[in-house]
Design a protein around this motif. Structure first.
Motif, short mmCIF file in Angstrom:
data_model
loop_
_atom_site.label_atom_id
_atom_site.label_comp_id
_atom_site.label_asym_id
_atom_site.label_seq_id
_atom_site.Cartn_x
_atom_site.Cartn_y
_atom_site.Cartn_z
N GLY A 105 0.84 -1.21 0.00
CA GLY A 105 0.00 0.00 0.00
C GLY A 105 0.87 1.25 0.00
O GLY A 105 0.66 2.18 -0.79
N ASN A 106 1.86 1.26 0.87
CA ASN A 106 2.79 2.39 0.92
C ASN A 106 3.49 2.60 -0.42
O ASN A 106 3.66 3.73 -0.88
CB ASN A 106 3.87 2.17 1.98
N ARG A 107 3.88 1.51 -1.06
CA ARG A 107 4.60 1.61 -2.32
C ARG A 107 3.73 2.22 -3.41
O ARG A 107 4.17 3.05 -4.20
CB ARG A 107 5.09 0.23 -2.77
N VAL A 287 -10.01 -4.75 7.36
CA VAL A 287 -9.63 -4.75 8.77
C VAL A 287 -8.11 -4.84 8.89
O VAL A 287 -7.50 -5.85 8.51
CB VAL A 287 -10.28 -5.93 9.53
N ARG A 288 -7.51 -3.79 9.38
CA ARG A 288 -6.06 -3.76 9.59
C ARG A 288 -5.84 -3.40 11.05
O ARG A 288 -6.25 -2.33 11.49
CB ARG A 288 -5.45 -2.71 8.68
N VAL A 289 -5.23 -4.31 11.79
CA VAL A 289 -5.05 -4.10 13.22
C VAL A 289 -3.57 -3.87 13.50
O VAL A 289 -2.73 -4.69 13.13
CB VAL A 289 -5.57 -5.32 14.01
N SER A 405 -4.29 2.94 7.61
CA SER A 405 -3.83 1.90 6.70
C SER A 405 -3.78 2.38 5.25
O SER A 405 -4.78 2.77 4.66
CB SER A 405 -4.74 0.68 6.79
N THR A 406 -2.58 2.28 4.66
CA THR A 406 -2.42 2.67 3.26
C THR A 406 -3.10 1.65 2.34
O THR A 406 -3.50 1.99 1.22
CB THR A 406 -0.93 2.79 2.89
N PHE A 407 -3.22 0.42 2.81
CA PHE A 407 -3.94 -0.64 2.10
C PHE A 407 -5.37 -0.16 1.80
O PHE A 407 -5.87 -0.24 0.67
CB PHE A 407 -3.95 -1.87 3.01
P1 GDP Z 1 -0.53 -0.67 5.76
O1 GDP Z 1 0.58 -1.21 6.59
O2 GDP Z 1 -1.89 -1.07 6.22
O3 GDP Z 1 -0.41 0.81 5.58
O4 GDP Z 1 -0.47 -1.31 4.28
P2 GDP Z 1 0.72 -1.88 3.41
O5 GDP Z 1 0.08 -2.49 2.22
O6 GDP Z 1 1.75 -0.85 3.14
O7 GDP Z 1 1.42 -3.00 4.27
C1 GDP Z 1 0.70 -4.02 4.81
C2 GDP Z 1 1.03 -5.35 4.16
O8 GDP Z 1 0.54 -6.40 4.99
C3 GDP Z 1 0.37 -5.52 2.82
O9 GDP Z 1 1.13 -5.08 1.74
C4 GDP Z 1 0.15 -7.02 2.77
O10 GDP Z 1 1.36 -7.63 2.42
C5 GDP Z 1 -0.17 -7.34 4.22
N1 GDP Z 1 -1.60 -7.18 4.51
C6 GDP Z 1 -2.18 -6.34 5.39
N2 GDP Z 1 -3.52 -6.50 5.39
C7 GDP Z 1 -3.79 -7.44 4.47
C8 GDP Z 1 -5.01 -8.05 3.98
O11 GDP Z 1 -6.11 -7.72 4.38
N3 GDP Z 1 -4.87 -8.99 3.02
C9 GDP Z 1 -3.66 -9.36 2.53
N4 GDP Z 1 -3.61 -10.29 1.57
N5 GDP Z 1 -2.50 -8.83 2.96
C10 GDP Z 1 -2.56 -7.88 3.91
#
Ligand code: GDP
Length: 481
Positions: A105-107, A287-289, A405-407
């Protein structure tokens, strides 16, 4: 249902949809990147139209990219400049290299930011492929790759680049070694969340004049720094012209740049067709915890229920079993797409809607594509699934995201959705209210500078202009709205 096989029809109104209102260039080979022209079949047309000025900027960028890209004469000439410390005369093309860094997400957000910076400064964007960029994304520009060639001379240094690197702009400023009379061949810009006051001078107009002359910029960042670009005089007018609707920057740039490869697109379309396409309404819950420890957590579950109930996104259930045989027709089918590293939240929702009838008679299907357990940024399919899930969330009608969450930001931006944000829990307690509607679909810049370049003092950069404000989910962050 829609006919997904019909992706290649070419009548005029279809064409405008297919090309996302002119955002996408024509002429790409369709088979090598199916998502590029098929994504419009899976989404409602965006209510936000790109401006004619943005379209003309993109078309001239594509021409520049083709003229200066890897392997061209100007590229080879520019490479020879790297042999010198300082350059004597300006080459034809200038470059900005985005270094692959941080979670997916950050990327995605940082790459969109660096691309916008390239548009503003007439630079060519080149992408460090890192472990998996090539496996995740198609080429976005016609006839010329955006990938940095593997023999790029500075490539071996990328991992080690940090605030103390000798060519780091902030480091040079701090040590008073910036010589305004000479032009450096390359500079490293450290725009990672841990950056210091000197690195943040990147966001000052005067510093941009110096940086603007350097033919090679290498940038490492994990942030969506677009809101602060808007505060730089000299960039603001151009940005206003490109984005008359200010809250559409990532929406348009994201749809322009990020096309999942066929492998990832397979994950998206198979899942969509199996679990989402038949529903009358689609709800996404991301959901991001960020708490430590293995979930699922009760307070997060409570927060999800409280938010979806209060905002009427999901119906309540009738726990008085005798009444449950009541027949209601016709039944509306809602599909809930849950994404999370943990399977507990969707299992809980799924059981609830199996064990009890809804008060409204609606039928609720709950689906979660993957349960990866923990973040595994270096694993290939892991990020493929993450990208597919961001994309699937962006295809829903209503979206609930997690604070910070950037996701979630990527999903909301690609989808053109103003999400309900689940506010960040403190001390393992669900906040009250559990969630709130975002003012815009733009991502939040998590680490903005708070500096008035002219007055040379600190300033609240969230209070300078009406369209750059503090974020709903992070009080010190900045977002366009
Ligand atoms: P952030 O940390 O929420 O800002 O998002 P990022 O995408 O930068 O980093 C989180 C990483 O954790 C993701 O790139 C995924 O590799 C993993 N991740 C987090 N949440 C999920 C999810 O709901 N599904 C999947 N498949 N991976 C997740």
């Amino acid at each position: 249902g829609r006919d997904y096989s019909n992706a290649t029809t070419t009548n005029d109104s279809n064409d405008s949809d297919r090309l996302l209102g002119g955002l996408l260039a024509t002429g790409f080979d369709e088979a090598t990147c199916l998502s590029r022209y098929q994504s419009s079949l899976y989404r409602k047309p965006s209510p936000y139209k790109p401006s004619p000025y943005l379209l003309s900027k993109l078309r001239s960028y594509e021409t520049l990219h083709k003229r200066c890209g890897p392997g061209t004469e100007p590229y080879k000439k520019a490479l020879t400049q790297l042999d010198q410390d300082h350059i004597d005369n300006n080459g034809e093309c200038k470059y900005v290299v985005w270094v692959s860094f941080s979670g997916l997400g950050n990327r995605i957000l940082s790459l969109a930011s660096v691309f916008l910076y390239a548009l503003l400064t007439d630079r060519v964007l080149l992408v460090d492929r890192g472990k998996d960029m090539e496996d995740l994304f198609c080429e976005p520009f016609p006839d010329m790759s955006w990938l940095l060639p593997l023999d790029f001379p500075l490539m071996s240094q990328f991992d080690g680049l940090n605030q103390d690197s000798s060519r780091c702009y902030g480091h040079m400023l701090k040590n008073h070694v910036v010589d305004n009379d000479k032009t450096l061949s390359h500079l490293y810009l450290h725009l990672v969340h841990d950056y210091g006051d000197h690195d943040k001078m990147f966001f000052c107009q005067g510093d941009q004049t110096f940086i603007g002359k350097v033919p090679w910029l290498v940038v490492k960042t994990d942030n969506y720094f677009v809101p602060s670009l808007w505060l730089i005089p000299g960039f603001d007018e151009e940005l206003d012209k490109m984005f008359p609707q200010k809250e559409t920057v990532f929406h348009h740039l994201g749809r322009y740049l990020f096309h999942p490869t066929n492998q990832v697109w397979g994950l998206v379309t198979r899942y969509y067709e199996a679990y989402l396409s038949q529903a009358d309404e689609k709800i996404g819950i991301q959901v991001r915890v960020f708490d430590v420890g293995a979930g699922p957590f009760q307070h997060v579950m409570d927060q999800i229920s409280s938010c979806t109930r209060k905002e009427k996104l999901l119906p309540e259930v009738d726990t008085v079993i005798e009444r449950s045989r009541r027949v209601t027709t016709p039944k509306k089918h809602k599909a809930v797409l849950v994404t999370s590293l943990n399977s507990g939240y969707s299992e809980n929702l799924k059981s609830m809607y199996w064990e009890y009838p809804t008060l409204t008679g609606e039928v609720i299907g709950v689906h979660q594509p993957s349960q990866e357990g923990y973040q595994q940024t270096e694993k290939k399919m892991h990020n493929g699934k993450a990208l597919a899930e961001m994309y699937l969330l962006s295809m829903t009608d209503s979206l609930v995201t997690s604070a910070w969450s950037t996701f979630g930001y990527v999903a909301q931006g690609l989808g053109g959705l103003k999400p309900w944000i689940l506010y960040k829990p403190e001390n393992r307690t669900a906040p009250d209210p559990a969630c709130g509607r975002a003012m815009s679909m733009e991502p939040c810049f998590h680490a903005p500078p708070f500096y008035d370049c002219k007055a040379k003092t600190g300033v609240d950069t969230g209070k300078l202009v009406p369209h750059v404000r503090h974020c709903e989910d992070m009080s010190w962050g900045l977002k366009l709205g």
